[in-house]
Design an enzyme around this catalytic site. Structure first.
Site, PDB file in Angstrom:
ATOM      1  CG  ASN A   8      -1.691   1.283   1.370  1.00  0.00           C
ATOM      2  OD1 ASN A   8      -1.819   2.048   0.404  1.00  0.00           O
ATOM      3  ND2 ASN A   8      -2.235   1.534   2.546  1.00  0.00           N
ATOM      4  CE  LYS A  10       0.322   3.520   4.808  1.00  0.00           C
ATOM      5  NZ  LYS A  10      -0.019   3.634   6.189  1.00  0.00           N
ATOM      6  CG  HIS A  93      -5.881   1.902   5.037  1.00  0.00           C
ATOM      7  ND1 HIS A  93      -5.450   2.835   5.947  1.00  0.00           N
ATOM      8  CD2 HIS A  93      -4.841   1.039   4.852  1.00  0.00           C
ATOM      9  CE1 HIS A  93      -4.196   2.561   6.296  1.00  0.00           C
ATOM     10  NE2 HIS A  93      -3.805   1.474   5.642  1.00  0.00           N
ATOM     11  CD  GLU A  95      -3.076   5.529   6.596  1.00  0.00           C
ATOM     12  OE1 GLU A  95      -3.065   5.597   5.352  1.00  0.00           O
ATOM     13  OE2 GLU A  95      -2.144   5.034   7.256  1.00  0.00           O
ATOM     14  CD  GLU A 164      -3.697  -2.593   7.238  1.00  0.00           C
ATOM     15  OE1 GLU A 164      -2.609  -2.896   6.747  1.00  0.00           O
ATOM     16  OE2 GLU A 164      -4.251  -1.505   7.031  1.00  0.00           O
ATOM     17  N   GLY A 170       2.150   2.228  10.602  1.00  0.00           N
ATOM     18  CA  GLY A 170       3.088   3.334  10.440  1.00  0.00           C
ATOM     19  C   GLY A 170       3.780   3.751  11.728  1.00  0.00           C
ATOM     20  CB  SER A 208       4.888  -1.803  11.937  1.00  0.00           C
ATOM     21  OG  SER A 208       4.486  -0.440  12.093  1.00  0.00           O
TER      22      SER A 208
HETATM   23  C1  PEP Z   1      -0.899   0.077   5.817  1.00  0.00           C
HETATM   24  O1  PEP Z   1      -0.893   1.234   5.436  1.00  0.00           O
HETATM   25  O2  PEP Z   1      -1.801  -0.665   5.472  1.00  0.00           O
HETATM   26  C2  PEP Z   1       0.195  -0.375   6.671  1.00  0.00           C
HETATM   27  C3  PEP Z   1       0.129  -1.576   7.198  1.00  0.00           C
HETATM   28  O3  PEP Z   1       1.224   0.510   6.891  1.00  0.00           O
HETATM   29  P1  PEP Z   1       2.632   0.178   7.619  1.00  0.00           P
HETATM   30  O4  PEP Z   1       3.135  -1.121   7.047  1.00  0.00           O
HETATM   31  O5  PEP Z   1       3.518   1.337   7.243  1.00  0.00           O
HETATM   32  O6  PEP Z   1       2.367   0.088   9.071  1.00  0.00           O
END
Ligand code: PEP
Length: 246
Positions: A8, A10, A93, A95, A164, A170, A208
């Site tokens: 992803n 972003k 997601h 976000e 998630e 992040g 992460s």
């Molecule tokens: C994501 O944006 O779905 C995500 C898991 O980000 P990160 O791996 O940076 O935590």
């Protein structure tokens, strides 16, 4: 089942950076034993479609409209994404839930639009830190997934689910493999109660995931892949995660 590693990106990238990233990833891929996708900003779908043509990497969008078409300024319909070879659409997601007010019902509709156009929705669910600390993790993810099951009924075995935890996205904080597996088992049980084919639904972990922790997370019985944010922008890290999913 084959694992799925989905990046992803972003709101990152540029024409030059995307070209380099995709070319370097493709150059470093041997014969991957897993499925791979990259979720790119919509503005770059055509560019990335061309760069990925004929490769083993599938194209994903980071969102899809809950509407079929019409007067919805700024929205992108599932049918439009399909024209650009999009195979997966990330929906819900955290976000988007957090910054764009997406509700469980809207996320469920987005999944429905994607499925209606032959695009596999990657439905994201996950609890905040406050919810985890209040012991609400299972209730939150079950509520989020229940909306998608309710709206998508017999198509439910066609979706991908990404667990998630919001506190892990992040932040560099990762759920331990055991914590992630525990939630994945809850989601698997919920899906199995809804569909006899739910054993083939891929459950991804995201938050992460990186080159160092991917192998132990992906070794869990109900973790069938990863949704990767930051590490998907780093060629070697992404390739290492893909290797760990063999
Ligand atoms: C994501 O944006 O779905 C995500 C898991 O980000 P990160 O791996 O940076 O935590």
């Amino acid at each position: 089942m084959k694992k799925l590693i989905a990046g992803n990106w972003k709101m990152n990238g540029s024409l030059a950076a995307n070209e380099k990233l995709i070319k370097d990833i493709l150059a470093g891929l041997a014969q991957p034993a897993c499925q791979i996708a990259v979720g790119v900003p919509s503005a770059y779908l055509a560019q990335c479609q061309a760069l990925l043509a004929g490769s083993v990497i599938d194209l994903a969008s980071q969102d899809v409209s809950a509407f079929e078409g019409g007067a919805y300024t700024g929205e992108i319909a599932a049918a439009m994404l399909k024209e650009f070879g999009v195979r997966y659409a990330i929906v819900g997601h955290s976000e988007r839930r957090q910054y764009h007010g997406e509700t469980d019902a809207v996320v469920a509709l987005k999944a429905q639009r994607a499925l209606g156009c032959g695009i596999t929705p990657i439905v994201c669910v996950g609890e905040t830190l406050a919810e985890r600390e209040a012991g609400q993790t299972d209730d939150v993810v079950k509520r989020q997934l229940a909306a998608v099951i309710h709206t998508n009924g017999h198509c439910i075995s066609e979706i991908v689910v990404a667990y998630e935890p919001v506190w892990a996205i992040g932040t560099g904080k990762t759920a331990t493999p055991e914590m992630a597996q525990q939630v994945h088992a809850v989601l698997r049980a919920q899906l199995l109660a809804a569909s006899e084919h739910a054993d083939r639904i891929k459950l991804l972990y995201g938050g992460s995931m990186n080159a160092a922790n991917a192998a132990s997370l992906l070794a869990q019985p109900d973790i069938n892949g990863g949704l990767i944010g930051g590490a998907a922008l780093k060629v070697q890290d992404f390739l290492t995660i893909v290797g760990a999913a063999a």
